[in-house]
Design a protein around this motif. Structure first.
Motif, PDB file in Angstrom:
ATOM      1  N   VAL A 131      30.037  31.055  47.784  1.00  0.00           N
ATOM      2  CA  VAL A 131      28.943  32.154  48.435  1.00  0.00           C
ATOM      3  C   VAL A 131      28.291  31.165  49.339  1.00  0.00           C
ATOM      4  N   THR A 132      27.561  31.933  50.664  1.00  0.00           N
ATOM      5  CA  THR A 132      26.541  31.095  51.247  1.00  0.00           C
ATOM      6  C   THR A 132      25.275  32.027  51.198  1.00  0.00           C
ATOM      7  N   PRO A 133      24.050  31.487  50.886  1.00  0.00           N
ATOM      8  CA  PRO A 133      23.004  32.170  50.794  1.00  0.00           C
ATOM      9  C   PRO A 133      22.361  32.871  52.272  1.00  0.00           C
ATOM     10  N   GLY A 134      22.354  34.167  52.343  1.00  0.00           N
ATOM     11  CA  GLY A 134      21.977  34.812  53.529  1.00  0.00           C
ATOM     12  C   GLY A 134      23.089  35.314  54.317  1.00  0.00           C
ATOM     13  N   ASP A 135      24.400  34.944  53.879  1.00  0.00           N
ATOM     14  CA  ASP A 135      25.541  35.277  54.563  1.00  0.00           C
ATOM     15  C   ASP A 135      26.569  35.901  53.834  1.00  0.00           C
ATOM     16  N   GLY A 136      26.881  37.219  53.899  1.00  0.00           N
ATOM     17  CA  GLY A 136      27.861  37.927  53.104  1.00  0.00           C
ATOM     18  C   GLY A 136      27.584  37.970  51.519  1.00  0.00           C
ATOM     19  N   PRO A 137      28.439  38.319  50.717  1.00  0.00           N
ATOM     20  CA  PRO A 137      28.343  38.515  49.390  1.00  0.00           C
ATOM     21  C   PRO A 137      27.299  37.741  48.453  1.00  0.00           C
ATOM     22  N   ARG A 138      26.798  38.268  47.744  1.00  0.00           N
ATOM     23  CA  ARG A 138      25.702  37.252  46.924  1.00  0.00           C
ATOM     24  C   ARG A 138      26.419  36.673  45.706  1.00  0.00           C
ATOM     25  N   SER A 139      27.615  37.444  45.374  1.00  0.00           N
ATOM     26  CA  SER A 139      28.279  36.611  44.149  1.00  0.00           C
ATOM     27  C   SER A 139      29.982  36.908  44.539  1.00  0.00           C
ATOM     28  N   PHE A 140      30.789  35.931  44.210  1.00  0.00           N
ATOM     29  CA  PHE A 140      31.948  35.839  44.322  1.00  0.00           C
ATOM     30  C   PHE A 140      32.916  35.789  43.108  1.00  0.00           C
ATOM     31  N   HIS A 141      33.830  36.566  42.769  1.00  0.00           N
ATOM     32  CA  HIS A 141      34.560  36.158  41.612  1.00  0.00           C
ATOM     33  C   HIS A 141      36.061  36.211  41.877  1.00  0.00           C
ATOM     34  N   LEU A 142      36.764  35.129  41.397  1.00  0.00           N
ATOM     35  CA  LEU A 142      38.104  34.856  41.664  1.00  0.00           C
ATOM     36  C   LEU A 142      38.882  35.174  40.609  1.00  0.00           C
ATOM     37  N   VAL A 143      39.721  36.142  40.423  1.00  0.00           N
ATOM     38  CA  VAL A 143      40.631  36.413  39.210  1.00  0.00           C
ATOM     39  C   VAL A 143      42.027  35.899  39.543  1.00  0.00           C
ATOM     40  N   LEU A 144      42.520  34.905  38.852  1.00  0.00           N
ATOM     41  CA  LEU A 144      43.667  34.373  39.031  1.00  0.00           C
ATOM     42  C   LEU A 144      44.682  35.268  38.204  1.00  0.00           C
ATOM     43  N   LEU A 145      45.638  35.577  38.597  1.00  0.00           N
ATOM     44  CA  LEU A 145      46.672  36.446  37.801  1.00  0.00           C
ATOM     45  C   LEU A 145      48.136  35.835  37.710  1.00  0.00           C
ATOM     46  N   ASP A 146      48.351  35.912  36.431  1.00  0.00           N
ATOM     47  CA  ASP A 146      49.611  35.260  35.997  1.00  0.00           C
ATOM     48  C   ASP A 146      50.724  36.490  36.110  1.00  0.00           C
ATOM     49  N   ASN A 147      50.701  37.285  34.977  1.00  0.00           N
ATOM     50  CA  ASN A 147      51.413  38.632  34.797  1.00  0.00           C
ATOM     51  C   ASN A 147      52.838  38.369  35.219  1.00  0.00           C
ATOM     52  N   GLY A 148      53.709  37.326  34.487  1.00  0.00           N
ATOM     53  CA  GLY A 148      54.873  37.252  34.800  1.00  0.00           C
ATOM     54  C   GLY A 148      55.411  35.982  35.411  1.00  0.00           C
ATOM     55  N   ARG A 149      54.194  35.392  36.231  1.00  0.00           N
ATOM     56  CA  ARG A 149      54.383  34.390  37.308  1.00  0.00           C
ATOM     57  C   ARG A 149      54.851  33.211  36.692  1.00  0.00           C
ATOM     58  N   THR A 150      54.349  32.750  35.558  1.00  0.00           N
ATOM     59  CA  THR A 150      54.750  31.291  34.996  1.00  0.00           C
ATOM     60  C   THR A 150      56.283  31.593  34.360  1.00  0.00           C
ATOM     61  N   ALA A 151      56.552  32.695  33.720  1.00  0.00           N
ATOM     62  CA  ALA A 151      57.918  32.861  33.274  1.00  0.00           C
ATOM     63  C   ALA A 151      58.930  32.933  34.419  1.00  0.00           C
ATOM     64  N   THR A 152      58.500  33.591  35.444  1.00  0.00           N
ATOM     65  CA  THR A 152      59.404  33.295  36.652  1.00  0.00           C
ATOM     66  C   THR A 152      59.621  31.941  37.260  1.00  0.00           C
ATOM     67  N   LEU A 153      58.514  31.002  37.048  1.00  0.00           N
ATOM     68  CA  LEU A 153      58.559  29.867  37.412  1.00  0.00           C
ATOM     69  C   LEU A 153      59.639  28.930  36.551  1.00  0.00           C
ATOM     70  N   ALA A 154      59.690  29.363  35.423  1.00  0.00           N
ATOM     71  CA  ALA A 154      60.554  28.607  34.460  1.00  0.00           C
ATOM     72  C   ALA A 154      62.123  28.674  34.730  1.00  0.00           C
ATOM     73  N   ASP A 155      62.358  29.807  35.621  1.00  0.00           N
ATOM     74  CA  ASP A 155      64.133  30.168  36.149  1.00  0.00           C
ATOM     75  C   ASP A 155      64.201  29.271  37.447  1.00  0.00           C
ATOM     76  N   ARG A 156      65.201  28.265  37.266  1.00  0.00           N
ATOM     77  CA  ARG A 156      65.162  27.348  38.175  1.00  0.00           C
ATOM     78  C   ARG A 156      65.738  28.086  39.564  1.00  0.00           C
ATOM     79  N   VAL A 157      66.413  29.414  39.429  1.00  0.00           N
ATOM     80  CA  VAL A 157      67.147  29.980  40.653  1.00  0.00           C
ATOM     81  C   VAL A 157      65.992  30.922  40.991  1.00  0.00           C
TER      82      VAL A 157
END
Ligand code: SF4
Length: 480
Positions: A284-310
């Motif tokens: 965030v930058t004071p005076g420019d754009g949103p005053r608060s920023f939240h980043l939600v990092l989502l797995d939802n099956g991605r690490t399981a997919t990463l475990a499959d070599r192909v």
């Protein structure tokens, strides 16, 4: 619209849904026109770059590097975002991500949020979860808005309303958009103007915006959204709170790496040399754009997919949709037949992996059918800007699907019989001789119908006529 993470609740298997879709002449006409146009434009845009193949290989290498040390890059991203005033949240699955977002929105007191088009939020069914929590989400991408107002399902990654033509869109606007009257025509300029007025009111009153992310730069914590309409720019700059939901695979290490994707993505998706709007924000930058920023990092099956070599190569995807536009199966069935937020070739390999382990038998049946929704022609691999070998993953997932069914399925029995025949030269020669008895069934060089159980094959395919003489007999006769 009912939702299950990744798939649409109650969707039939692909073959059943495809049969219905194929009977819709209007749908097929809309799709053939739209995909034909974008295919030709993409080919021209790509042909302008002499180093396209090197760019593809660079994109592949960067994504593979990220996937090989994802934990390291994710922690680096968290440190960078936090150092610049953002807050990072970790979500193992759709339910966790939805709870986090709903909690953040409630904390602001807002009852309505504006959204930038986002596959990740669609994947987790965020709009439905927000609605259940008393918060309405307004889609601001034009095509996404058409889908939302029509209480419809998206059918394309980039153009979610690709299955709708102009007069259908006019009818949806007339029926659902506040302030629109029966005098609205189907002229594109009039439709766009109606949407623009509707959305402008929403942008100016929204306190919270929710977005996805095309990329995040681990080095600086910068998040990137690319889009064509400017709606995203409004969402990302006007509201006081910005919440971004991002799949954990969307990282790039540095700005130099980002440059590669900002060349690959626009040419592959909209056939443009560069995106009309590329929005980048860092904390965030004071005076420019949103005053608060939240980043939600989502797995939802991605690490399981990463475990499959192909299968893990599917995580290289940058959601350009080029593979959809060249796919002969997608062009005929449209995206809704895939029963998933990810349609087309990428959906056929990503959805079964993200949704693996579901306890719902109907969803499991759909997931098991998706890797078969392909002719394996390879056109998807040829256009993919990050060189995902989709046919390889399809075959890999087909193998898993067949294995999961057990040893006594028709495919397993047929393959076991073929293996037994081919294991012995004597049995193989005998089988070749027996095959010649089929020759009288041929009409114009093809066999169109065989008795059961082989009729399961000829119901949808012809069989080549066996040659009069086998290769080994010909070899013995001519070279012996
Ligand atoms: S698989 Fe490749 S071509 Fe298909 S959407 Fe993803 S990046 Fe684009």
């Amino acid at each position: 619209m009912g939702r299950n993470p990744v798939t649409w609740l109650g969707s039939p298997t692909f073959p059943a849904a495809a049969r219905t879709a194929l009977a819709d002449v209007q749908l097929r006409g809309n799709l053939a026109h739209a995909t034909g146009t974008i295919r030709a434009k993409r080919a021209a845009a790509v042909a302008e770059l002499p180093d396209w193949e090197r760019l593809r290989r660079a994109g592949e290498a960067i994504k593979d590097d990220v996937l090989s040390q994802l934990d390291v890059y994710l922690e680096q991203l968290e440190r960078s975002v936090t150092a610049r005033g953002g807050v990072v949240h970790w979500a193992r699955d759709a339910a966790e991500a939805n709870d986090i977002v709903l909690g953040l929105v409630r904390a602001t007191g807002a009852r309505e949020v504006v959204k930038v088009k986002s596959m990740a939020t669609m994947e987790i069914g965020l709009n439905e979860a927000l609605a259940a929590g008393g918060v309405s989400a307004v889609e601001t991408d034009l095509a996404e808005l058409i889908v939302q107002l029509g209480d419809d399902r998206p059918s394309h990654i980039l153009v979610p309303a690709i299955h709708r033509n102009r007069s259908e869109i006019r009818d949806i606007f007339r029926a659902t958009m506040p302030g629109v009257t029966a005098s609205l025509s189907d002229r594109p300029a009039e439709l766009a103007e109606a949407a623009r007025k509707h959305l402008r009111r929403k942008f100016l009153s929204a306190k919270v915006a929710i977005s996805g992310a095309n990329f995040a730069v681990a080095d600086t914590g910068s998040v990137v959204v690319v889009e064509s309409e400017g709606n995203g720019r409004m969402c990302l700059t006007l509201p006081e709170t910005l919440i971004t939901v991002m799949g954990i695979e969307k990282l790039v290490p540095t700005w130099a790496d980002l440059e590669v994707f900002l060349q690959l993505l626009p040419r592959s998706s909209t056939a443009e040399r560069m995106n009309p709007y590329t929005s980048v924000w860092t904390g965030v930058t004071p005076g420019d754009g949103p005053r608060s920023f939240h980043l939600v990092l989502l797995d939802n099956g991605r690490t399981a997919t990463l475990a499959d070599r192909v299968g893990r190569q599917a995580l290289r995807c940058i959601r350009c949709s080029a593979c959809l536009n060249v796919c002969p199966v997608y062009e005929r069935t449209g995206g809704q037949a895939y029963g998933s937020v990810y349609p087309g070739p990428i959906g056929a390999i990503l959805t079964p992996q993200l949704g693996a382990g579901t306890s719902d038998p109907q969803t499991a049946a759909l997931l098991g059918s998706l890797p078969f929704a392909s002719s394996l022609c390879g056109a998807c691999y040829e256009v993919c800007p990050v060189r995902i070998d989709i046919p390889e993953v399809l075959v890999h997932l087909r193998g898993k699907a067949v294995e999961a069914k057990g040893r006594y399925t028709p495919e397993a029995v047929a393959m076991a019989a073929a293996s037994w025949v081919m294991a012995s030269p004597r049995r193989f020669r005998l089988a070749q001789r027996l095959a010649t008895v089929l020759r009288p069934l041929a009409r114009r060089g093809r066999i169109k119908r065989l008795p059961w159980p082989a009729s399961r094959w000829t119901d949808s395919r012809d069989v080549p006529v066996p040659a009069k003489e086998t290769f080994s007999a010909w070899w013995r006769r001519t070279r012996g």
